[in-house]
Design an enzyme around this catalytic site. Sequence first.
Site, PDB file in Angstrom:
ATOM      1  N   CYS A   1      23.117  62.561 -20.109  1.00  0.00           N
ATOM      2  CA  CYS A   1      24.309  61.991 -19.465  1.00  0.00           C
ATOM      3  C   CYS A   1      25.481  62.965 -19.538  1.00  0.00           C
ATOM      4  CB  CYS A   1      24.662  60.673 -20.168  1.00  0.00           C
ATOM      5  SG  CYS A   1      26.252  60.013 -19.648  1.00  0.00           S
TER       6      CYS A   1
ATOM      7  N   GLN B   1      33.487  39.127   8.058  1.00  0.00           N
ATOM      8  CA  GLN B   1      32.896  37.796   8.258  1.00  0.00           C
ATOM      9  C   GLN B   1      32.224  37.382   6.973  1.00  0.00           C
ATOM     10  OE1 GLN B   1      29.451  37.022   8.307  1.00  0.00           O
ATOM     11  NE2 GLN B   1      29.731  34.910   8.911  1.00  0.00           N
TER      12      GLN B   1
ATOM     13  N   ASN C   1      38.422  65.420 -12.876  1.00  0.00           N
ATOM     14  CA  ASN C   1      37.189  65.328 -12.094  1.00  0.00           C
ATOM     15  C   ASN C   1      36.707  66.738 -11.740  1.00  0.00           C
ATOM     16  OD1 ASN C   1      35.277  64.810  -9.947  1.00  0.00           O
ATOM     17  ND2 ASN C   1      36.198  62.785  -9.754  1.00  0.00           N
ATOM     18  N   ASP C   2      35.425  67.003 -11.967  1.00  0.00           N
ATOM     19  CA  ASP C   2      34.888  68.338 -11.700  1.00  0.00           C
ATOM     20  C   ASP C   2      34.820  68.632 -10.197  1.00  0.00           C
ATOM     21  OD1 ASP C   2      34.549  68.943 -14.450  1.00  0.00           O
ATOM     22  OD2 ASP C   2      32.699  67.764 -14.484  1.00  0.00           O
TER      23      ASP C   2
ATOM     24  N   HIS D   1      26.850  54.702 -24.304  1.00  0.00           N
ATOM     25  CA  HIS D   1      26.226  54.842 -22.993  1.00  0.00           C
ATOM     26  C   HIS D   1      25.708  53.509 -22.457  1.00  0.00           C
ATOM     27  CE1 HIS D   1      24.180  57.137 -19.850  1.00  0.00           C
ATOM     28  NE2 HIS D   1      23.082  56.439 -20.075  1.00  0.00           N
TER      29      HIS D   1
ATOM     30  N   ARG E   1      20.994  30.517   6.235  1.00  0.00           N
ATOM     31  CA  ARG E   1      20.309  31.618   6.895  1.00  0.00           C
ATOM     32  C   ARG E   1      19.297  32.328   5.988  1.00  0.00           C
ATOM     33  NH1 ARG E   1      22.533  37.051   9.241  1.00  0.00           N
ATOM     34  NH2 ARG E   1      23.567  37.199   7.242  1.00  0.00           N
TER      35      ARG E   1
ATOM     36  N   HIS F   1      26.934  55.520 -17.340  1.00  0.00           N
ATOM     37  CA  HIS F   1      27.865  55.523 -18.475  1.00  0.00           C
ATOM     38  C   HIS F   1      29.154  54.814 -18.043  1.00  0.00           C
ATOM     39  CE1 HIS F   1      29.013  57.419 -22.402  1.00  0.00           C
ATOM     40  NE2 HIS F   1      30.163  56.910 -21.979  1.00  0.00           N
TER      41      HIS F   1
ATOM     42  N   ARG G   1      26.643  28.551   7.928  1.00  0.00           N
ATOM     43  CA  ARG G   1      25.547  29.501   8.039  1.00  0.00           C
ATOM     44  C   ARG G   1      24.899  29.839   6.697  1.00  0.00           C
ATOM     45  NH1 ARG G   1      25.144  35.234  11.081  1.00  0.00           N
ATOM     46  NH2 ARG G   1      26.482  35.972   9.430  1.00  0.00           N
TER      47      ARG G   1
ATOM     48  N   ASN H   1      34.071  52.221  -9.799  1.00  0.00           N
ATOM     49  CA  ASN H   1      32.893  51.918  -8.981  1.00  0.00           C
ATOM     50  C   ASN H   1      31.776  51.635  -9.953  1.00  0.00           C
ATOM     51  OD1 ASN H   1      34.113  52.459  -6.485  1.00  0.00           O
ATOM     52  ND2 ASN H   1      33.660  54.646  -6.634  1.00  0.00           N
TER      53      ASN H   1
ATOM     54  N   GLY I   1      27.844  53.373  -5.123  1.00  0.00           N
ATOM     55  CA  GLY I   1      28.012  54.828  -5.068  1.00  0.00           C
ATOM     56  C   GLY I   1      28.307  55.455  -6.413  1.00  0.00           C
TER      57      GLY I   1
ATOM     58  N   CYS J   1      28.404  61.321 -21.876  1.00  0.00           N
ATOM     59  CA  CYS J   1      28.273  60.990 -23.299  1.00  0.00           C
ATOM     60  C   CYS J   1      29.013  62.020 -24.169  1.00  0.00           C
ATOM     61  CB  CYS J   1      26.790  60.919 -23.692  1.00  0.00           C
ATOM     62  SG  CYS J   1      26.047  59.291 -23.386  1.00  0.00           S
TER      63      CYS J   1
ATOM     64  N   HIS K   1      46.487  47.650  -8.233  1.00  0.00           N
ATOM     65  CA  HIS K   1      47.573  47.983  -7.319  1.00  0.00           C
ATOM     66  C   HIS K   1      48.905  47.829  -8.047  1.00  0.00           C
ATOM     67  CE1 HIS K   1      45.206  47.462  -3.281  1.00  0.00           C
ATOM     68  NE2 HIS K   1      45.021  48.625  -3.846  1.00  0.00           N
TER      69      HIS K   1
ATOM     70  N   GLN L   1      37.873  55.779 -12.619  1.00  0.00           N
ATOM     71  CA  GLN L   1      38.540  56.979 -12.144  1.00  0.00           C
ATOM     72  C   GLN L   1      40.007  56.684 -11.918  1.00  0.00           C
ATOM     73  OE1 GLN L   1      36.534  59.334  -9.078  1.00  0.00           O
ATOM     74  NE2 GLN L   1      34.837  57.900  -9.048  1.00  0.00           N
TER      75      GLN L   1
ATOM     76  N   HIS M   1      32.510  54.023 -16.953  1.00  0.00           N
ATOM     77  CA  HIS M   1      33.670  54.864 -16.636  1.00  0.00           C
ATOM     78  C   HIS M   1      34.337  54.410 -15.349  1.00  0.00           C
ATOM     79  CE1 HIS M   1      30.778  56.594 -13.824  1.00  0.00           C
ATOM     80  NE2 HIS M   1      31.773  57.206 -13.215  1.00  0.00           N
TER      81      HIS M   1
ATOM     82  N   SER N   1      27.422  57.310  -9.679  1.00  0.00           N
ATOM     83  CA  SER N   1      26.291  58.194  -9.949  1.00  0.00           C
ATOM     84  C   SER N   1      25.952  58.286 -11.430  1.00  0.00           C
ATOM     85  CB  SER N   1      26.542  59.581  -9.354  1.00  0.00           C
ATOM     86  OG  SER N   1      27.811  60.041  -9.700  1.00  0.00           O
TER      87      SER N   1
HETATM   88  O1  LIG Z   1      32.392  58.629  -8.104  1.00  0.00           O
HETATM   89  P1  LIG Z   1      32.309  59.767  -7.133  1.00  0.00           P
HETATM   90  O2  LIG Z   1      31.058  60.542  -7.286  1.00  0.00           O
HETATM   91  O3  LIG Z   1      33.540  60.637  -7.129  1.00  0.00           O
HETATM   92  O4  LIG Z   1      32.256  59.130  -5.657  1.00  0.00           O
HETATM   93  C1  LIG Z   1      32.251  57.772  -5.334  1.00  0.00           C
HETATM   94  O5  LIG Z   1      33.580  57.256  -5.316  1.00  0.00           O
HETATM   95  C2  LIG Z   1      34.471  57.856  -4.383  1.00  0.00           C
HETATM   96  C3  LIG Z   1      35.798  57.124  -4.436  1.00  0.00           C
HETATM   97  O6  LIG Z   1      35.677  55.753  -4.098  1.00  0.00           O
HETATM   98  C4  LIG Z   1      33.893  57.837  -2.970  1.00  0.00           C
HETATM   99  O7  LIG Z   1      34.710  58.612  -2.115  1.00  0.00           O
HETATM  100  C5  LIG Z   1      32.464  58.396  -2.920  1.00  0.00           C
HETATM  101  O8  LIG Z   1      31.928  58.222  -1.625  1.00  0.00           O
HETATM  102  C6  LIG Z   1      31.607  57.657  -3.957  1.00  0.00           C
HETATM  103  O9  LIG Z   1      30.303  58.158  -3.964  1.00  0.00           O
HETATM  104  O1  LIG Z   2      22.079  40.874  12.198  1.00  0.00           O
HETATM  105  P1  LIG Z   2      22.446  39.703  11.330  1.00  0.00           P
HETATM  106  O2  LIG Z   2      21.295  39.221  10.531  1.00  0.00           O
HETATM  107  O3  LIG Z   2      23.139  38.606  12.094  1.00  0.00           O
HETATM  108  O4  LIG Z   2      23.536  40.182  10.265  1.00  0.00           O
HETATM  109  C1  LIG Z   2      24.039  41.485  10.145  1.00  0.00           C
HETATM  110  O5  LIG Z   2      25.097  41.709  11.069  1.00  0.00           O
HETATM  111  C2  LIG Z   2      26.228  40.862  10.949  1.00  0.00           C
HETATM  112  C3  LIG Z   2      27.272  41.312  11.962  1.00  0.00           C
HETATM  113  O6  LIG Z   2      27.700  42.627  11.750  1.00  0.00           O
HETATM  114  C4  LIG Z   2      26.793  40.878   9.518  1.00  0.00           C
HETATM  115  O7  LIG Z   2      27.783  39.890   9.406  1.00  0.00           O
HETATM  116  C5  LIG Z   2      25.699  40.634   8.483  1.00  0.00           C
HETATM  117  O8  LIG Z   2      26.234  40.809   7.189  1.00  0.00           O
HETATM  118  C6  LIG Z   2      24.547  41.627   8.714  1.00  0.00           C
HETATM  119  O9  LIG Z   2      23.511  41.412   7.795  1.00  0.00           O
END
Ligand SMILES: O=P(O)(O)O[C@H]1O[C@H](CO)[C@@H](O)[C@H](O)[C@H]1O
Ligand SMILES: O=P(O)(O)O[C@H]1O[C@H](CO)[C@@H](O)[C@H](O)[C@H]1O
Lengths: 343, 343
Positions: free
Chosen positions: B49, B320, B74-75, B111, B28, B160, B25, B149, B155, B52, B277, B164, B162, B157
């Site tokens: 920031c 998938q 964490n605040d 930064h 696609r 900078h 596929r 992250n 997600g 910083c 892990h 966690q 960093h 925000s």
């Molecule tokens: O970095 P933050 O603002 O704490 O938050 C981010 O990481 C967290 C841990 O993976 C998630 O639960 C939040 O949904 C995401 O926005």
């Molecule tokens: O609707 P599509 O274009 O097949 O694809 C969408 O749904 C699928 C099934 O949940 C996912 O695997 C794809 O990543 C998503 O983009």
Amino acid sequence: MKPTDLPHRRRNPLTGDFVQLSPHRMQRPWQGQEEANEQTMRSRFSKDCHLCPGNQRSSGLDNPVYTGTYVFENDFPALLEKAAPGVADHPLLQQESARGCCRVICFSPRHDLTLAEMAETDIVGVIDTWAEQHTELSASYRWVQLFENKGAMMGCSSPHPHGQVWATSALPNEAVKEQHSQQGYWSEHGRAMLLDYAELEVQREERVVVANDEWLVVVPFWAAWPFETLLLPRFAVARIDALTATQRQSLAAILKRLLVRYDNLFATSFPYSMGWHNAPGPDTGDARHWQLHAHFYPPLLRSATVRKFMVGYELLAEAQRDLTPEQAAEKLRQQAERHYRAT
Amino acid sequence: MKPTDLPHRRRNPLTGDFVQLSPHRMQRPWQGQEEANEQTMRSRFSKDCHLCPGNQRSSGLDNPVYTGTYVFENDFPALLEKAAPGVADHPLLQQESARGCCRVICFSPRHDLTLAEMAETDIVGVIDTWAEQHTELSASYRWVQLFENKGAMMGCSSPHPHGQVWATSALPNEAVKEQHSQQGYWSEHGRAMLLDYAELEVQREERVVVANDEWLVVVPFWAAWPFETLLLPRFAVARIDALTATQRQSLAAILKRLLVRYDNLFATSFPYSMGWHNAPGPDTGDARHWQLHAHFYPPLLRSATVRKFMVGYELLAEAQRDLTPEQAAEKLRQQAERHYRAT
Ligand SMILES: O=P(O)(O)O[C@H]1O[C@H](CO)[C@@H](O)[C@H](O)[C@H]1O
Ligand SMILES: O=P(O)(O)O[C@H]1O[C@H](CO)[C@@H](O)[C@H](O)[C@H]1O
């Protein structure tokens, strides 16, 4: 702080997984990514839409001028009738065969509608189509996954109202877990887990979003997504094609009441992935432990543009939420039953 | 079509879950949502920031004028030292207590950098900080989740650099699964699963992205995300704080080689969630079955703006993917080791 406002974990009895709750954290400001608000006025027909009646699809095939629902084979199917063989040349490199088929289900010829805005009689038409697809595909495949990805945020590439069905000869991860849990509960209690759960939630009230005589929608005790819901029948039924005409009507009614509330919550066409979990096949009659149900997984958290990210901690450790399921249920309950866009 | 180009499922021996592969596929077209390309030139210091050196955070507290890494509480912590009690008033409503703590780890005072662009000696500083945090927190908590992250798409925000650390008294879902699988393999084979796996992948070569004498990065046979990787030690070690100075240096080197490749792949600051892990505590010495490892989960699929959506089928049935792990590994292997932004 009330003890219920303190962090704790809740157990999902369908999967065995836990979710981490942090109710004290609802005040957290958000400075991260915001999504586009997908709110646009659409016309009843779009000449560029691959799903509108009479138009050409990306495969070059033409859609018929359909007037109700319309089902076709996915032009880029993830599953094929022909599959690679199973291979296990090493305990750490295990490969299984999985035959399957993928179809698209257009819910309506109208380009500008969603399930939430369709008439109840037309939603019955969608339920009938789901049931027909299930009957046909469960004859050849163990698992029939009926689902809808709604909204660009959920990877949906066309705004035309549609869902999909992917059927496979293998039992996918989620099906294995739910099968195991529901069988275990049946052995221990001699009752269907999700029927007991529906009764319990009707009594407790605090997580109920909407209910009628035959159906119930709750934000489950163990919900991971902020406004996740579980749609449950209040009678014993394992598969969608076993529903009577009356049960389909009351299902259409409760679906509409749920989806209108979702749209009204943030005054937006609410994105989600939803899907049905039918008892796996083959249909040998022995599925008393399994209750038909639908899961709704919407990503939004605070507004039409601020979503929950299931990222680092969630992917590496476990799902985490701030808003409690009880708070989410209350917010959904409070919504009007008239669609914010209705004229 | 070669048999390996046909759909099949592969088993993840760490979690027991399967992933559905659809290699046919890859052609696609994509007409759905595209992400913003986060590519912007940043300055070394940003007065707006919260991370910083010397700046004020959203809590009102001031950061010190730090010169290496900098760790603070964490605040808006998701986990607190005070937790709600466990409650099990019904088999379907099970709540567990979970104490914990959440900290932010700034990787650099600069930064404008990311781990990929930091000097190897400064990456050793980050590894030392991860190790110190692990030592301190594993004394009080069973699970210490070090993670990053990266990118607004994940997600995050603040741009900078960093990560966690969230530590908890409970063993989260993923930890329970990995503990169970690695213990099972140890009982059966008398060897550590991930040490056997590292040796196997070095022999097979096709999934290796980068390797040095002590470390190995592969796109695992069972990868769910398109460019998911697994970072493995080639020697027995259960926890990050047990690494010697030399092992930390070679870890910094391989991290940089991996992250530069990630950035070069789509000429963008590659978004991902990554995390370590470590063997769960308490540290009673009996963790021979557990190998320290890091998972990298990047969302991008085809370019800096087209991501993989884990939605309907994935949430309801199983993950998938189209691109095979072997193809992904080859693409990453081919990337230059010089960062595309290096001058
Ligand atoms: O970095 P933050 O603002 O704490 O938050 C981010 O990481 C967290 C841990 O993976 C998630 O639960 C939040 O949904 C995401 O926005
Ligand atoms: O609707 P599509 O274009 O097949 O694809 C969408 O749904 C699928 C099934 O949940 C996912 O695997 C794809 O990543 C998503 O983009």
